[in-house]
Motif scaffolding. Structure first.
Motif, mmCIF file in Angstrom:
data_model
loop_
_atom_site.group_PDB
_atom_site.id
_atom_site.type_symbol
_atom_site.label_atom_id
_atom_site.label_comp_id
_atom_site.label_asym_id
_atom_site.label_seq_id
_atom_site.Cartn_x
_atom_site.Cartn_y
_atom_site.Cartn_z
ATOM 1 N N CYS A 115 -12.805 -23.118 0.207
ATOM 2 C CA CYS A 115 -11.828 -22.446 0.595
ATOM 3 C C CYS A 115 -12.543 -20.981 0.738
ATOM 4 O O CYS A 115 -13.223 -20.581 0.060
ATOM 5 N N ILE A 116 -11.860 -20.349 1.615
ATOM 6 C CA ILE A 116 -12.257 -18.872 1.863
ATOM 7 C C ILE A 116 -11.027 -17.999 1.778
ATOM 8 O O ILE A 116 -10.244 -18.306 2.833
ATOM 9 N N GLY A 117 -11.227 -17.129 0.878
ATOM 10 C CA GLY A 117 -10.097 -15.988 0.763
ATOM 11 C C GLY A 117 -10.528 -14.728 0.911
ATOM 12 O O GLY A 117 -11.477 -14.362 0.515
ATOM 13 N N HIS A 118 -9.774 -13.830 1.597
ATOM 14 C CA HIS A 118 -10.035 -12.540 1.761
ATOM 15 C C HIS A 118 -9.229 -11.820 0.684
ATOM 16 O O HIS A 118 -7.924 -11.878 1.009
ATOM 17 N N SER A 119 -9.732 -10.808 0.102
ATOM 18 C CA SER A 119 -9.031 -9.563 -0.672
ATOM 19 C C SER A 119 -8.061 -10.410 -1.519
ATOM 20 O O SER A 119 -8.500 -11.438 -2.310
ATOM 21 N N ALA A 120 -6.526 -10.182 -1.434
ATOM 22 C CA ALA A 120 -5.848 -10.741 -2.275
ATOM 23 C C ALA A 120 -5.506 -12.469 -1.779
ATOM 24 O O ALA A 120 -5.192 -13.128 -2.581
ATOM 25 N N GLY A 121 -6.294 -12.741 -0.633
ATOM 26 C CA GLY A 121 -6.118 -14.137 -0.308
ATOM 27 C C GLY A 121 -7.006 -15.085 -1.279
ATOM 28 O O GLY A 121 -6.823 -16.246 -1.848
ATOM 29 N N ALA A 122 -8.151 -14.436 -1.847
ATOM 30 C CA ALA A 122 -9.269 -15.040 -2.656
ATOM 31 C C ALA A 122 -8.293 -15.093 -4.116
ATOM 32 O O ALA A 122 -8.526 -16.214 -4.819
ATOM 33 N N ALA A 123 -7.555 -14.345 -4.549
ATOM 34 C CA ALA A 123 -6.703 -14.377 -5.806
ATOM 35 C C ALA A 123 -5.597 -15.504 -5.763
ATOM 36 O O ALA A 123 -5.495 -16.322 -6.604
ATOM 37 N N ILE A 124 -5.066 -15.637 -4.641
ATOM 38 C CA ILE A 124 -4.145 -16.895 -4.555
ATOM 39 C C ILE A 124 -5.107 -18.018 -4.520
ATOM 40 O O ILE A 124 -4.348 -19.007 -5.029
ATOM 41 N N LEU A 125 -5.910 -18.139 -4.016
ATOM 42 C CA LEU A 125 -6.725 -19.490 -3.782
ATOM 43 C C LEU A 125 -7.159 -19.606 -5.344
ATOM 44 O O LEU A 125 -7.138 -20.905 -5.712
ATOM 45 N N ALA A 126 -7.738 -18.810 -5.991
ATOM 46 C CA ALA A 126 -8.215 -18.824 -7.442
ATOM 47 C C ALA A 126 -7.008 -19.490 -8.332
ATOM 48 O O ALA A 126 -7.288 -20.285 -8.999
ATOM 49 N N ARG A 127 -5.743 -18.815 -8.367
ATOM 50 C CA ARG A 127 -4.674 -19.315 -8.842
ATOM 51 C C ARG A 127 -4.119 -20.558 -8.523
ATOM 52 O O ARG A 127 -3.922 -21.412 -9.534
ATOM 53 N N LEU A 128 -4.252 -20.918 -7.369
ATOM 54 C CA LEU A 128 -4.110 -22.354 -6.847
ATOM 55 C C LEU A 128 -5.041 -23.433 -7.563
ATOM 56 O O LEU A 128 -4.481 -24.365 -7.888
ATOM 57 N N CYS A 129 -6.197 -22.933 -7.547
ATOM 58 C CA CYS A 129 -7.225 -24.001 -8.231
ATOM 59 C C CYS A 129 -7.002 -24.091 -9.596
ATOM 60 O O CYS A 129 -6.793 -25.043 -10.107
ATOM 61 N N LEU A 130 -6.742 -23.047 -10.240
ATOM 62 C CA LEU A 130 -6.338 -22.973 -11.803
ATOM 63 C C LEU A 130 -5.183 -23.683 -11.943
ATOM 64 O O LEU A 130 -5.161 -24.523 -12.860
ATOM 65 N N ASP A 131 -4.338 -23.785 -11.337
ATOM 66 C CA ASP A 131 -3.028 -24.362 -11.571
ATOM 67 C C ASP A 131 -2.945 -26.050 -11.272
ATOM 68 O O ASP A 131 -1.834 -26.655 -11.085
ATOM 69 N N GLY A 132 -4.055 -26.376 -10.566
ATOM 70 C CA GLY A 132 -4.400 -27.669 -10.382
ATOM 71 C C GLY A 132 -3.920 -28.022 -9.086
ATOM 72 O O GLY A 132 -3.584 -29.378 -8.666
ATOM 73 N N GLY A 133 -3.464 -27.220 -7.912
ATOM 74 C CA GLY A 133 -2.835 -27.489 -6.755
ATOM 75 C C GLY A 133 -4.016 -28.129 -5.642
ATOM 76 O O GLY A 133 -3.495 -28.673 -4.816
ATOM 77 N N ILE A 134 -5.005 -27.505 -5.958
ATOM 78 C CA ILE A 134 -6.107 -28.001 -5.118
ATOM 79 C C ILE A 134 -7.459 -28.118 -5.984
ATOM 80 O O ILE A 134 -7.641 -27.400 -7.169
ATOM 81 N N GLU A 135 -8.300 -28.839 -5.458
ATOM 82 C CA GLU A 135 -9.544 -28.807 -6.184
ATOM 83 C C GLU A 135 -10.872 -29.043 -5.240
ATOM 84 O O GLU A 135 -11.652 -29.933 -5.149
ATOM 85 N N PRO A 136 -11.050 -27.861 -4.681
ATOM 86 C CA PRO A 136 -12.112 -27.675 -3.892
ATOM 87 C C PRO A 136 -13.580 -27.564 -4.703
ATOM 88 O O PRO A 136 -13.487 -27.301 -5.841
#
Length: 301
Positions: A115-136
């Motif tokens: 996953c590559i996230g820019h600015s707030a996009g990185a926070a969205i991806l981190a939250r999704l990872c922590l919530d178990g929505g993705i496992e990159p």
């Protein structure tokens, strides 16, 4: 909160899509109660690109085709941004955006390895990872806005954003200004520390000239709470790569330094000569860096 009439005053694909970068890769998908604009290209390990507040998939216009030589790449417009439809303003929160993105990826059966996230996009991806929505295997943060703002800015940011988000007048006012004075948009872009081409600036002017796009960004900022993410970041299982840029006036490199004590195993890279929108300024350089990261620590390519 902002009226639905303003939230839905957004770019129209049949008209505004004619100038969109990589438009031949674009399609629309129904998922998580929204109509999403996405772009997909390439073959190989799966990689998702998530832009920041107030941007859209155009932000990856130069980088996406380069990465698609090595990955199967998915880019998208976040809820309410660009050509993706707007949810209820209350859902433009960090968990709300992460959940919606998870719904899109589930619908597409797209399981990102990277996953590559820019600015707030990185926070969205981190939250999704922590919530178990993705496992990159890896999360690359470009100027990631992962922690709450410090000092006076942190004290006033959320109340001011909430005040602006309640009004339909504010996004209309700024949209009108973008239409009348293109130089105002260039000044805004220059304020990030980046120098974009005239075409790049014009794409931001197109977006900002629509009150709905601005209203989504304002409501996103009004609902933003990074305290839970800061608390949970030490639990992140994906390898985190923090890339910052020395000319960045929006998320300065010192912000990445603040993340390191929470995740001592993270990689920390600082690039010279670019601002907050480095991936738009120098997509070739960013692509080379991402591939170098994989060569040093294989996981995606």
């Amino acid at each position: 909160m902002t009226s639905s009439a303003v939230m839905n005053d957004k770019p129209v694909w049949s008209r505004d899509g004619a100038v969109w970068p990589n438009r031949e890769l674009s399609r629309f998908v129904e998922a998580a109660g929204l109509t999403w604009h996405i772009q997909e290209a390439g073959q190989g390990p799966t990689l998702v690109l998530v832009h920041g507040t107030g941007a859209s998939s155009h932000s990856w216009g130069g980088l996406l085709p380069l990465l698609a030589r090595h990955y199967r790449v998915l880019a998208l417009d976040l809820p309410g941004h660009g050509f993706t439809s707007a949810p209820s303003p209350k859902n433009l929160s960090l968990p709300g955006m992460a959940g919606a993105l998870g719904g899109l990826l589930d619908t597409l059966e797209f399981r990102p390895v990277c996953c590559i996230g820019h600015s707030a996009g990185a926070a969205i991806l981190a939250r999704l990872c922590l919530d178990g929505g993705i496992e990159p295997q890896r999360l690359v943060s470009l100027s990631g806005a992962l922690l709450p703002l410090r000092g006076l800015a942190g004290h006033w940011f959320s109340p001011a954003a909430k005040l602006f988000a309640r009004s339909s007048i504010v996004p209309r006012f700024f949209a009108r200004g973008a239409r009348k004075d293109p130089r105002s948009v260039k000044r805004m872009v220059d304020g990030t520390g980046s120098r974009l081409s005239p075409e790049g600036v014009e794409l931001y002017r197109l977006l900002i000239s629509y009150p709905g796009h601005l209203a989504a960004a304002l409501n996103m900022m009004a609902n933003w709470d990074l305290q839970p993410l800061m608390r949970d970041l030490p639990k992140l299982e994906a390898e985190l790569v923090l890339i910052s840029f020395d000319h960045d006036r929006t998320v300065p490199p010192a912000e990445a330094d603040r993340v390191m004590p929470l995740l001592p195993g993270a990689q920390r890279l600082r690039m010279q000569g670019f601002g907050h929108l480095a991936h738009e300024e120098a997509p070739e350089t960013l692509c080379e860096l991402i591939l170098e990261i994989d060569q040093r620590s294989p996981g995606c390519v």
